[in-house]
Design a protein around this motif. Structure first.
Motif, short mmCIF file in Angstrom:
data_model
loop_
_atom_site.label_atom_id
_atom_site.label_comp_id
_atom_site.label_asym_id
_atom_site.label_seq_id
_atom_site.Cartn_x
_atom_site.Cartn_y
_atom_site.Cartn_z
N GLY A 1 0.82 -1.21 0.00
CA GLY A 1 0.00 0.00 0.00
C GLY A 1 0.85 1.26 0.00
N GLU A 2 1.98 1.23 0.73
CA GLU A 2 2.91 2.36 0.73
C GLU A 2 3.52 2.54 -0.65
N ALA A 3 3.82 1.44 -1.34
CA ALA A 3 4.37 1.54 -2.69
C ALA A 3 3.35 2.18 -3.64
N VAL A 4 2.08 1.81 -3.51
CA VAL A 4 1.03 2.41 -4.34
C VAL A 4 0.94 3.91 -4.05
N ARG A 5 1.05 4.28 -2.78
CA ARG A 5 1.02 5.71 -2.43
C ARG A 5 2.15 6.46 -3.11
N ARG A 6 3.33 5.85 -3.15
CA ARG A 6 4.47 6.51 -3.80
C ARG A 6 4.26 6.62 -5.31
N VAL A 7 3.60 5.63 -5.89
CA VAL A 7 3.29 5.70 -7.32
C VAL A 7 2.36 6.88 -7.59
N VAL A 8 1.31 6.99 -6.78
CA VAL A 8 0.35 8.09 -6.94
C VAL A 8 1.07 9.44 -6.81
N GLU A 9 1.95 9.54 -5.84
CA GLU A 9 2.71 10.77 -5.62
C GLU A 9 3.64 11.06 -6.79
N ALA A 10 4.28 10.01 -7.33
CA ALA A 10 5.20 10.19 -8.45
C ALA A 10 4.48 10.64 -9.71
N ARG A 11 3.25 10.19 -9.89
CA ARG A 11 2.50 10.58 -11.09
C ARG A 11 2.05 12.02 -11.03
N GLY A 12 1.91 12.57 -9.80
CA GLY A 12 1.47 13.96 -9.67
C GLY A 12 -0.03 14.07 -9.85
N PRO A 13 -0.57 15.28 -9.73
CA PRO A 13 -2.01 15.47 -9.88
C PRO A 13 -2.46 15.25 -11.31
N MET A 14 -3.64 14.74 -11.48
CA MET A 14 -4.21 14.57 -12.81
C MET A 14 -4.73 15.91 -13.31
N PRO A 15 -4.88 16.06 -14.65
CA PRO A 15 -5.42 17.29 -15.19
C PRO A 15 -6.76 17.63 -14.54
N GLY A 16 -6.90 18.88 -14.12
CA GLY A 16 -8.14 19.31 -13.48
C GLY A 16 -8.17 19.05 -11.98
N GLU A 17 -7.18 18.34 -11.46
CA GLU A 17 -7.17 18.05 -10.03
C GLU A 17 -6.36 19.11 -9.30
N ASP A 18 -6.94 19.71 -8.26
CA ASP A 18 -6.25 20.76 -7.52
C ASP A 18 -5.26 20.15 -6.54
N VAL A 19 -4.33 20.98 -6.11
CA VAL A 19 -3.33 20.58 -5.13
C VAL A 19 -3.56 21.38 -3.86
N ARG A 20 -3.50 20.71 -2.72
CA ARG A 20 -3.68 21.40 -1.44
C ARG A 20 -2.32 21.58 -0.79
N ILE A 21 -2.03 22.81 -0.38
CA ILE A 21 -0.73 23.16 0.17
C ILE A 21 -0.85 23.31 1.68
N PRO A 22 -0.09 22.52 2.47
CA PRO A 22 -0.13 22.69 3.93
C PRO A 22 0.64 23.94 4.34
N VAL A 23 0.01 24.77 5.16
CA VAL A 23 0.66 25.97 5.69
C VAL A 23 0.46 25.99 7.20
N GLU A 24 1.43 26.53 7.91
CA GLU A 24 1.37 26.55 9.37
C GLU A 24 1.30 27.98 9.88
N ARG A 25 0.48 28.17 10.88
CA ARG A 25 0.39 29.47 11.54
C ARG A 25 -0.03 29.25 12.99
N GLY A 26 0.80 29.71 13.90
CA GLY A 26 0.48 29.58 15.32
C GLY A 26 0.32 28.14 15.78
N GLY A 27 1.12 27.23 15.20
CA GLY A 27 1.05 25.83 15.60
C GLY A 27 -0.09 25.06 14.98
N VAL A 28 -0.86 25.70 14.10
CA VAL A 28 -1.99 25.05 13.44
C VAL A 28 -1.67 24.88 11.96
N THR A 29 -1.86 23.66 11.45
CA THR A 29 -1.65 23.40 10.03
C THR A 29 -2.97 23.52 9.29
N ARG A 30 -2.98 24.38 8.29
CA ARG A 30 -4.15 24.55 7.45
C ARG A 30 -3.78 24.18 6.02
#
Length: 238
Positions: free
Chosen positions: A113-142
């Motif tokens: 399952g971890e190998a499949v996760r790495r495959v998905v990550e290596a392929r990157g987002p599909m066309p039309g699929e948004d990417v969510r960026i983790p940002v931290e502020r005051g100890g909270v990740t949004r």
């Protein structure tokens, strides 16, 4: 949601081949699994159809798994490769061929399952699929949707992401984001600024220089980037 994967499994030992195919079929991220018992047969399949990932053994008669991976590396768009083998000694060679993972037999479902996760990550987002960026502020990740980012500003080794709601500092240099986000329409307007083309509201000449209006802010365009930006925005050359 990420599009499910079509994968190809190659192993000359039928019990190992059947077990690997069975485990992959149970993974909800996998749509279809095709099996081959030789690298030569796999090449015939790959010449006739595209796959999203290849899971293959290393030691096989004739063309080995390493040989096949080397052939795949010369494809115009090589699929991610995961080696599944009983031998640790080939790991260095595998990663030199840019394998995304190296799984040892006997294969555990969790490890696969971890190998499949790495495959998905290596392929990157599909066309039309948004990417969510983790940002931290005051100890909270949004999480910020990349599609909401209007422009990005360099701050030393960091980058500041600007949205309509505010800004967020991330520990990634602007040069890295410029390369990673170019396919999503982020372009340089000078050495310390990227703009998202979908958010550009205006491009105009102002006293001999160009400025863009992005998210209600006027940003100066460096002379060296003016022509490229005009072409990208208008679809015409000058």
């Amino acid at each position: 949601m990420t599009e499910r994967l079509d994968v190809l499994v190659i192993d000359d030992e039928k019990p190992a081949l059947d077990e690997l195919a069975y485990l992959l079929e149970r993974d909800p991220r996998v749509a279809t699994v095709r099996s081959c018992d030789s690298a030569a047969e796999a090449l015939r399949v790959l010449q006739e159809s595209d796959v999203d990932a290849v899971f293959l053994d290393v030691q096989m008669p004739g063309l080995t798994g390493l040989d096949l991976a080397q052939v795949l590396s010369r494809f115009k768009a090589p699929p991610p490769v995961v080696f599944v083998t009983a031998h640790e000694k080939h790991a260095v060679d595998a990663f030199e061929l840019r394998a995304v993972d190296y799984v040892l037999k006997p294969v555990r479902a969790e490890r696969l399952g971890e190998a499949v996760r790495r495959v998905v990550e290596a392929r990157g987002p599909m066309p039309g699929e948004d990417v969510r960026i983790p940002v931290e502020r005051g100890g909270v990740t949004r999480f910020v949707d990349r599609s909401d980012i209007t422009h990005v500003e360099a701050e030393g080794d960091y980058a500041r992401l600007h949205t309509a709601e505010g800004s967020h500092l991330v520990r990634t240099p602007l040069s890295s984001l410029a390369e990673q986000w170019a396919p999503a329409g982020f372009v340089r307007i000078h050495r310390s600024m990227l703009v998202a083309l979908p958010h550009v509201q205006e491009l105009r000449s102002d006293g001999g220089r160009y400025v863009v209006l992005v998210g209600g802010r006027e940003l100066v365009v460096a002379r060296r980037h003016t022509r490229e930006l005009r072409e990208l925005l208008t679809g015409t050359t000058t």
